[in-house]
Enzyme design. Structure first.
Site, mmCIF file in Angstrom:
data_model
loop_
_atom_site.group_PDB
_atom_site.id
_atom_site.type_symbol
_atom_site.label_atom_id
_atom_site.label_comp_id
_atom_site.label_asym_id
_atom_site.label_seq_id
_atom_site.Cartn_x
_atom_site.Cartn_y
_atom_site.Cartn_z
ATOM 1 N N SER A 1 -2.633 -4.825 9.672
ATOM 2 C CA SER A 1 -3.247 -3.540 9.328
ATOM 3 C C SER A 1 -4.544 -3.392 10.114
ATOM 4 C CB SER A 1 -3.553 -3.486 7.832
ATOM 5 O OG SER A 1 -4.507 -2.462 7.607
ATOM 6 N N MET B 1 2.964 -1.735 -2.735
ATOM 7 C CA MET B 1 1.548 -2.091 -2.699
ATOM 8 C C MET B 1 1.327 -3.278 -3.634
ATOM 9 S SD MET B 1 0.236 0.006 -0.582
ATOM 10 C CE MET B 1 -1.416 -0.682 -0.745
ATOM 11 N N HIS C 1 0.943 4.604 7.260
ATOM 12 C CA HIS C 1 0.909 4.578 5.795
ATOM 13 C C HIS C 1 -0.035 5.692 5.337
ATOM 14 C CE1 HIS C 1 -0.534 2.133 2.005
ATOM 15 N NE2 HIS C 1 0.069 3.261 1.692
ATOM 16 N N MET D 1 -2.049 7.648 2.864
ATOM 17 C CA MET D 1 -2.675 7.673 1.535
ATOM 18 C C MET D 1 -3.458 8.975 1.471
ATOM 19 S SD MET D 1 -3.746 3.666 1.474
ATOM 20 C CE MET D 1 -3.583 3.555 3.253
ATOM 21 N N ASP E 1 2.203 -4.767 1.040
ATOM 22 C CA ASP E 1 0.905 -4.405 1.606
ATOM 23 C C ASP E 1 -0.216 -4.751 0.634
ATOM 24 O OD1 ASP E 1 -1.227 -3.207 2.898
ATOM 25 O OD2 ASP E 1 -0.384 -1.177 2.869
ATOM 26 N N MET F 1 -6.370 7.344 5.161
ATOM 27 C CA MET F 1 -6.973 7.621 3.843
ATOM 28 C C MET F 1 -7.812 8.890 3.910
ATOM 29 S SD MET F 1 -8.194 3.830 2.725
ATOM 30 C CE MET F 1 -7.199 2.381 3.077
ATOM 31 N N ASP G 1 -3.365 2.652 8.484
ATOM 32 C CA ASP G 1 -3.718 3.157 7.151
ATOM 33 C C ASP G 1 -4.517 4.456 7.224
ATOM 34 O OD1 ASP G 1 -2.686 1.204 5.248
ATOM 35 O OD2 ASP G 1 -4.036 -0.205 6.237
ATOM 36 N N HIS H 1 0.336 -1.598 11.633
ATOM 37 C CA HIS H 1 0.213 -0.877 10.357
ATOM 38 C C HIS H 1 -1.050 -0.025 10.403
ATOM 39 C CE1 HIS H 1 1.060 -0.170 6.093
ATOM 40 N NE2 HIS H 1 -0.231 -0.320 5.870
#
Ligand code: DX5
Ligand code: ZN
Length: 229
Positions: A10, A140, A69, A71, A178, A39, A37, A35
């Site tokens: 990540s 998660m 991913h 979020m 994750d 957010m 992320d 990966h």
């Protein structure tokens, strides 16, 4: 267990001032997937990176799959942008979409591989209707929002359940985990049926200096543990 295991560092824990180089170095060390992320300071209480950064990595020359991913809430608006930016997988949290089936279809229409992400305490019931439409299920093992948290052990039971569902239906769906994964627990996680392992702080926190081979040791340690699973 003869699964095809994949390691997905990540980049949340990478040095963002030298992101291209960091990604090159983990891939050279043997990582399989990047990966990524995303957010939004709304669905999760943190703010990170968007399609521009994904596109920059592609332009930098990254050819490994990029595992986005999301979020974020809502999710649909940003999906075509990530597809254009070069995402391979796009995963989202079912509670962040009003219309889960539509969001999965949108990801597919955009040419990406869809996945659903379940927070530690989120039930798996939507998989009953969606599993055959997915390329990935992401569990998660921490509450989303931050790197460097402690692995929540009850998620191993959940992993066993999802593995059983995938195998019972004979599907080719990746099972990814994750949060809080490292050399000390990756073997146990693999034995619960997981095939794709996100590791942020365990990889990027392992060493940070001018040595371009600094991630070799930790990736090799993860692989050595997986070989025993
Ligand atoms: C958390 C992110 C994770 C995180 C994992 O919301 O989804 O990908 O970076 O970090 P570690 O491996 O440090 O727990
Ligand atoms: Zn993640």
């Amino acid at each position: 267990m003869a699964r095809n295991f994949r390691i997905a560092p990540s980049i949340l824990s990478a040095n963002f001032a030298r992101l291209g180089e960091e990604v090159d170095n983990v891939l050279r060390a043997g990582a399989d997937i990047v990966h990524f992320d995303v957010m939004d300071n709304h669905y999760v209480p943190n703010l990170t990176i968007g399609p521009l950064v994904c596109e920059a990595l592609k332009k930098h020359g990254v050819t490994a799959p990029i595992d986005v991913h999301l979020m974020v809430k809502p999710v649909d608006r940003i999906i075509p942008d990530f597809a254009k930016a070069g995402a391979t997988y796009i995963t989202f949290h079912p509670e962040a979409s009003e219309h889960i089936d539509r969001t999965i279809a949108l990801i597919r229409e955009c040419g990406c591989k869809p996945g659903l992400v379940f927070n530690p305490a989120t039930p798996l019931d939507v998989l009953e209707y969606t599993l055959d439409k997915l390329d990935m299920v992401l569990l998660m093992s921490v509450n989303p929002g931050f790197g460097g948290q402690k692995f929540i052990p009850y998620v191993l039971d959940k992993a066993r359940k999802v593995r059983q569902m995938i195998d019972a239906r004979g599907l080719d769906v990746s099972l990814e985990i994750d949060g809080g994964v490292g050399p000390a627990n990756i073997r146990e996680v693999a034995m619960a049926g997981v095939d794709t392992f996100v590791a942020g702080s365990a990889v990027f926190g392992a060493a940070r200096d001018s040595d371009p081979n600094r991630y070799d040791t930790v990736i090799a340690a993860l692989r050595a543990e997986l070989a025993k699973a």
